[in-house]
Design an enzyme around this catalytic site. Structure first.
Site, PDB file in Angstrom:
ATOM      1  N   ASP A   1      -0.614   0.329   6.590  1.00 30.53           N
ATOM      2  CA  ASP A   1      -1.054   0.678   5.221  1.00 30.53           C
ATOM      3  C   ASP A   1      -0.779  -0.482   4.288  1.00 30.53           C
ATOM      4  OD1 ASP A   1      -1.910   1.975   2.979  1.00 30.53           O
ATOM      5  OD2 ASP A   1      -0.224   3.347   2.853  1.00 30.53           O
TER       6      ASP A   1
ATOM      7  N   HIS B   1      -5.874  -3.026  -0.185  1.00 27.20           N
ATOM      8  CA  HIS B   1      -4.747  -3.395  -1.052  1.00 27.20           C
ATOM      9  C   HIS B   1      -3.684  -4.138  -0.253  1.00 27.20           C
ATOM     10  CE1 HIS B   1      -2.008  -0.129   0.388  1.00 27.20           C
ATOM     11  NE2 HIS B   1      -3.110   0.578   0.513  1.00 27.20           N
TER      12      HIS B   1
ATOM     13  N   ASP C   1      -0.591  -4.547  -1.694  1.00 25.97           N
ATOM     14  CA  ASP C   1       0.733  -4.046  -2.089  1.00 25.97           C
ATOM     15  C   ASP C   1       1.196  -2.978  -1.100  1.00 25.97           C
ATOM     16  OD1 ASP C   1      -1.288  -2.324  -3.151  1.00 25.97           O
ATOM     17  OD2 ASP C   1       0.174  -1.422  -4.508  1.00 25.97           O
TER      18      ASP C   1
ATOM     19  N   GLU D   1      -2.308  -0.479  -5.663  1.00 28.69           N
ATOM     20  CA  GLU D   1      -2.834   0.779  -5.119  1.00 28.69           C
ATOM     21  C   GLU D   1      -1.711   1.786  -4.960  1.00 28.69           C
ATOM     22  OE1 GLU D   1      -4.351   3.894  -2.546  1.00 28.69           O
ATOM     23  OE2 GLU D   1      -2.625   2.620  -2.146  1.00 28.69           O
ATOM     24  N   GLU D   2      -0.578   1.320  -4.479  1.00 28.82           N
ATOM     25  CA  GLU D   2       0.530   2.245  -4.215  1.00 28.82           C
ATOM     26  C   GLU D   2       1.249   2.656  -5.504  1.00 28.82           C
ATOM     27  OE1 GLU D   2       0.814   3.543  -1.452  1.00 28.82           O
ATOM     28  OE2 GLU D   2       0.295   2.173   0.168  1.00 28.82           O
TER      29      GLU D   2
HETATM   30 ZN   LIG Z   1      -2.937   2.430   1.500  1.00 24.65          ZN
END
Ligand SMILES: [Zn+2]
Length: 384
Positions: free
Chosen positions: A105, A72, A74, A140-141
């Site tokens: 991340d 991801h 985002d 995703e977040e």
């Molecule tokens: Zn992540």
């Protein structure tokens, strides 16, 4: 010249792609993947009541086997920007550490996957033996409604068949060779509701206090463990997170009590069997207590990618590069792997997760180089 994962990670960090903003990150990936010979699809998914989200699917090669890198672009908001040592979207490198939201991340891992793939493809005459794809979401977040789940459905409708996937979430607690995630626990939320009869606190015989019933049922649900764990999972856990009566008056017995809870569950249970177990335990303790459980909808089922040749391949690749053999784990929260597992075996391996979602999220540039070498080794072993 080899592709530089640090430069790619910097470029990605400079795209302020806080969910649901695309922030230029998907456009950037489109540009570099097209430049590397991939067929790229940029996809906007929508759903009434939710933000529109940009996603990307890119593939090179037409043959099997078909290997997928998922991830991801985002990121979570940076928080108080003044607390950062360097601006969170500047992509500053200081003393060989790259700072920025998404460094671990997981823009860093996406950069490593790109660099590894570009190197691999270049070393094999511009085309892999099978196919390599990137399955990248911008959701995703957040609520994850217009993200990987729809990207997979879109790909399936086009008859894209995936054989194996590595998702680059940050899996390592301390150093880059600590941990591969081979599954995730399921997550289920519910609210226990006890109904009573309100009345004067001095005349309890004329009322029915739901707080008493709530205490009984809380005790019953917390008394016994849900299981003893399984080969690859810790014991399941039920955690009450809030108990509410909402009563502002000291001399009135309330009419209702509510308790919210979350269960992280392992492969001893299916979601439905777990709901039945909880309801049976409540019913057995309830007697005349009037109660019900309101279950939230959930799309976070437990899954396990059983140890076997694919797990061994990834583990060996990590060991080849680092000299250390990572543990296989199913710990932690849920991830988009819960959607991917319905289409092909999926493992998660990425950067060190210590600074994710924090002020001064950062990654040593050496880790980016090492993770690129690991991903490169995975591709080499995979296509043999
Ligand atoms: Zn992540």
């Amino acid at each position: 010249m080899a592709a530089d994962p640090v430069a790619i990670a910097r470029d990605l960090i400079r795209c302020p792609s806080v969910t649901p903003e695309e922030g230029g990150a998907i456009a950037y990936l489109q540009r570099v993947l097209v430049g590397a010979g991939f067929e790229v699809h940029r996809l906007m998914f929508t759903e009434p009541g939710y933000d529109n989200i940009e996603n990307l699917y890119a593939r090179i090669g037409t043959h099997e086997p078909h290997f997928v890198f998922a991830g991801h672009t985002d990121v979570v908001p940076p928080g108080e920007e003044l607390l950062w040592s360097y601006a969170p979207f500047a992509g500053e490198v200081s003393e060989e550490v790259l700072f920025g939201r998404g460094a671990v991340d997981m823009k860093g891992a996406i950069a490593c996957a790109l660099a590894a793939t570009f190197d691999y493809v270049a070393a094999h005459g511009g085309e892999p033996k099978g196919s390599i794809s990137f399955l990248i979401t911008g959701d995703e977040e957040g609520v994850a409604v217009n993200g990987t789940i729809k990207l997979l459905q879109w790909a399936a409708a086009r008859n894209e068949k995936f054989d194996h996937c590595v998702l680059g979430e940050p899996t390592n607690p301390n150093t880059l060779a600590d941990m591969i995630k081979i599954g995730r626990r399921g997550s289920l939320n519910g609210t226990l509701v006890v109904t009573g009869t309100p009345g004067h606190v001095a005349y309890p015989q004329l009322a029915d206090n739901p707080v008493r019933g709530m205490v009984t049922l809380l005790g019953a649900l917390l008394r016994e463990p849900l299981d003893a764990g399984s080969t690859h999972f810790d014991p399941s856990n039920l955690e009450f997170t809030s108990i509410d009566v909402g009563n502002k008056t000291v001399n009135v017995i309330p009419g209702e009590a509510r308790a919210r809870f979350n269960i992280r569950y392992n492969d001893c249970h299916t979601r439905d069997a777990l709901k039945s177990l909880i309801e049976q335990r409540a019913a057995a303790a309830a007697g005349s207590i009037r109660w019900r459980i309101e279950w939230d909808p959930s799309n976070a089922d437990v899954f396990l990618t059983s140890p076997g040749p694919f797990v061994d391949l990834v583990r060996t690749a990590v060991a080849d590069v680092t000299g250390k053999s990572p543990a296989l784990s199913t710990s932690g929260g849920t991830s988009d792997a819960r959607f991917i597992k319905n289409y092909c075996p999926v493992l998660e391996f990425g950067l060190v997760n210590q600074t994710m979602h924090k002020i001064d999220e950062r990654v040593p540039t050496a880790d980016l180089v090492t993770l690129t070498a690991i991903y490169r080794k995975i591709l080499e072993r995979y296509f043999g």
